[in-house]
Write a protein that holds these residues in place. Structure first.
Motif, mmCIF file in Angstrom:
data_model
loop_
_atom_site.group_PDB
_atom_site.id
_atom_site.type_symbol
_atom_site.label_atom_id
_atom_site.label_comp_id
_atom_site.label_asym_id
_atom_site.label_seq_id
_atom_site.Cartn_x
_atom_site.Cartn_y
_atom_site.Cartn_z
ATOM 1 N N SER A 273 3.723 0.741 2.820
ATOM 2 C CA SER A 273 3.598 -0.354 3.776
ATOM 3 C C SER A 273 3.480 -1.653 3.002
ATOM 4 C CB SER A 273 2.377 -0.153 4.684
ATOM 5 O OG SER A 273 1.194 -0.086 3.920
ATOM 6 N N GLY A 274 4.050 -2.707 3.574
ATOM 7 C CA GLY A 274 3.988 -3.999 2.913
ATOM 8 C C GLY A 274 5.131 -4.266 1.953
ATOM 9 N N THR B 221 9.391 -2.657 0.773
ATOM 10 C CA THR B 221 10.480 -1.731 1.064
ATOM 11 C C THR B 221 10.666 -0.802 -0.116
ATOM 12 O OG1 THR B 221 11.560 -3.408 2.418
ATOM 13 C CG2 THR B 221 12.899 -1.537 1.722
ATOM 14 N N ASN C 299 10.571 4.822 5.029
ATOM 15 C CA ASN C 299 9.826 4.195 3.938
ATOM 16 C C ASN C 299 8.814 5.164 3.326
ATOM 17 O OD1 ASN C 299 9.991 1.764 2.521
ATOM 18 N ND2 ASN C 299 8.137 0.939 3.476
ATOM 19 N N THR C 300 9.267 6.375 3.136
ATOM 20 C CA THR C 300 8.372 7.466 2.724
ATOM 21 C C THR C 300 9.051 8.319 1.653
ATOM 22 O OG1 THR C 300 7.350 7.547 4.918
ATOM 23 C CG2 THR C 300 7.096 9.497 3.536
ATOM 24 N N GLN D 52 0.831 -1.203 0.000
ATOM 25 C CA GLN D 52 0.000 0.000 0.000
ATOM 26 C C GLN D 52 0.862 1.249 0.000
ATOM 27 O OE1 GLN D 52 -2.660 0.198 3.360
ATOM 28 N NE2 GLN D 52 -3.958 1.754 2.451
#
Length: 124
Positions: free
Chosen positions: A24-25, A27, A76-77, A2
């Motif tokens: 998310s989910g 990398t 992770n953004t 996601q």
């Protein structure tokens, strides 16, 4: 898997916003990333993109010098810093990712993962 985009809102012309896209989910640091936008009645267009390494970056002519794409692998953004906003920047902004980490381009068909979009409205 996601992508969650946030940070949109209403801003006056000349103002700034920073969009965020949290993954998310998976990398995100192995993926090339892109930001796209779609204004009412117009086709989706590429705004900016970056390879997984961050060494190659592309900007649309309409935003070059005003927008900055970046990524924070620890969070992770990915981000899109938007300065000197203009009314013509009004659109729904989407983040996207592709596992082809070397890809640099605005062909939306290459990106297999998409966030839900966040609305940016720039008033004159």
């Amino acid at each position: 898997v996601q992508l969650q985009a946030s940070g949109g809102g209403l801003v006056q012309a000349g103002g700034s916003l920073r969009l965020s896209c949290a993954a998310s989910g998976f990398t995100l640091n192995a993926y090339a990333i892109g930001w796209f936008r779609q204004a009412p009645g117009k086709e989706r267009e590429g705004v900016s993109c970056m390879t997984s390494s961050g060494r190659s970056i592309w900007y649309a002519d309409s935003v070059r010098g005003r927008f900055t794409i970046s990524r924070d692998n620890a969070k992770n953004t990915v981000y899109l810093q938007m300065n000197s906003l203009k009314p013509e920047d009004t659109a729904i902004y989407y983040c996207a990712a592709t596992p082809n980490g070397y890809y640099i381009g605005s062909d939306h068909r290459t990106y297999g993962y998409w966030g839900q979009g966040t609305l940016v409205t720039v008033s004159s």
